[in-house]
Design a protein around this motif. Sequence first.
Motif, PDB file in Angstrom:
ATOM      1  N   THR A  18      44.211  28.046  47.383  1.00  0.00           N
ATOM      2  CA  THR A  18      43.156  28.690  48.276  1.00  0.00           C
ATOM      3  C   THR A  18      42.744  30.096  47.914  1.00  0.00           C
ATOM      4  OG1 THR A  18      45.186  29.501  49.974  1.00  0.00           O
ATOM      5  CG2 THR A  18      43.796  27.516  49.965  1.00  0.00           C
ATOM      6  N   THR A  19      41.735  30.963  48.196  1.00  0.00           N
ATOM      7  CA  THR A  19      41.497  31.998  47.541  1.00  0.00           C
ATOM      8  C   THR A  19      41.046  32.602  48.653  1.00  0.00           C
ATOM      9  OG1 THR A  19      39.366  31.939  46.895  1.00  0.00           O
ATOM     10  CG2 THR A  19      41.515  32.119  44.727  1.00  0.00           C
ATOM     11  N   THR A  20      40.655  34.297  48.304  1.00  0.00           N
ATOM     12  CA  THR A  20      39.693  35.272  49.068  1.00  0.00           C
ATOM     13  C   THR A  20      39.746  36.094  48.004  1.00  0.00           C
ATOM     14  OG1 THR A  20      41.339  36.793  49.796  1.00  0.00           O
ATOM     15  CG2 THR A  20      41.133  35.326  51.472  1.00  0.00           C
ATOM     16  N   GLY A  21      38.025  36.600  48.606  1.00  0.00           N
ATOM     17  CA  GLY A  21      37.653  37.631  47.640  1.00  0.00           C
ATOM     18  C   GLY A  21      36.286  37.009  47.189  1.00  0.00           C
ATOM     19  N   GLU A  22      35.783  35.960  47.302  1.00  0.00           N
ATOM     20  CA  GLU A  22      34.879  35.123  46.447  1.00  0.00           C
ATOM     21  C   GLU A  22      35.185  34.946  44.519  1.00  0.00           C
ATOM     22  OE1 GLU A  22      30.943  36.517  48.637  1.00  0.00           O
ATOM     23  OE2 GLU A  22      31.244  36.611  49.881  1.00  0.00           O
ATOM     24  N   PRO A  23      36.305  34.449  44.288  1.00  0.00           N
ATOM     25  CA  PRO A  23      36.042  34.931  43.137  1.00  0.00           C
ATOM     26  C   PRO A  23      35.455  33.527  42.210  1.00  0.00           C
ATOM     27  CG  PRO A  23      38.472  33.518  43.906  1.00  0.00           C
ATOM     28  CD  PRO A  23      37.219  34.400  44.889  1.00  0.00           C
ATOM     29  N   ILE A  24      35.105  34.019  41.073  1.00  0.00           N
ATOM     30  CA  ILE A  24      34.099  32.781  40.438  1.00  0.00           C
ATOM     31  C   ILE A  24      34.853  31.884  39.607  1.00  0.00           C
ATOM     32  CG2 ILE A  24      32.196  33.752  41.016  1.00  0.00           C
ATOM     33  CD1 ILE A  24      31.354  34.782  38.493  1.00  0.00           C
ATOM     34  N   SER A  25      36.314  31.958  39.148  1.00  0.00           N
ATOM     35  CA  SER A  25      37.352  31.708  37.618  1.00  0.00           C
ATOM     36  C   SER A  25      38.041  31.315  38.685  1.00  0.00           C
ATOM     37  CB  SER A  25      36.806  32.977  36.608  1.00  0.00           C
ATOM     38  OG  SER A  25      37.858  32.164  35.614  1.00  0.00           O
TER      39      SER A  25
END
Length: 239
Positions: A178-185
């Motif tokens: 899961t991620t936050t900060g809107e990464p794209i890779s």
Amino acid sequence: MKNIGIFKLILFMALFAVACAEDELVNLVEPSHRAIVTSEMDFDNTINVGGHIDFGDISRGVESRTWTFPETVSRISGTDENTSPKDVVKGFFYEPGQHNVTLHQVFKGDVYPNEDSTVPNNSREIDTTIVVTVLGAVEASIKAHYINDDGSTGAELTLSDNAENEITASKAVRLSYTTTGEPISFVWNLPGAKPIQIMDAAPEVDVKYSKLGSWDLQFITSRSRPGGADTINVKNSLK
């Protein structure tokens, strides 16, 4: 008769001079055109927390203007106020989210709303809203689970250095993030596994371990602009 001829000549020259002066006055009237730019306009006005954007009013025929920035989440460089009459302002933003910056302009005449407009608005005043997107830091968390014989998700593995979770040869492990900060890779580096690397990984992937040994695990997620990344390394996580 001679005097009359001279008078007519002088009158003609005077009328000609007045006409030229009027033409020059007409040519000096500046049309009112709205034109607003920002330093991040090519990137959807998206910045990191704590970053800034330069806003420029390059409109023609402006009589007065007022920039208004959202209170508590932003600051205009060089002033303690959240408004400014300057043609160029620098704004800093301190909280993630979408924030509106407004510009109220009063023009000398009816304003053309854009440079390519052919008909002016029936107004000397115009309001513009610029949406600024502020992104927080890129952060990630990962999990790993055994996979049951029926394909369902099993018990969770301990992802810490030297945990050496035991994996039966040729058995698969289910990895997720899961991620936050809107990464794209999203990239998994998995020595000892098949595949050994997964680019543009889905939020959940299954991998198999068929080689003996203790294996590290790495997950990298990032975005290019505004820049941000998070890397998770786990040493000797699987055995």
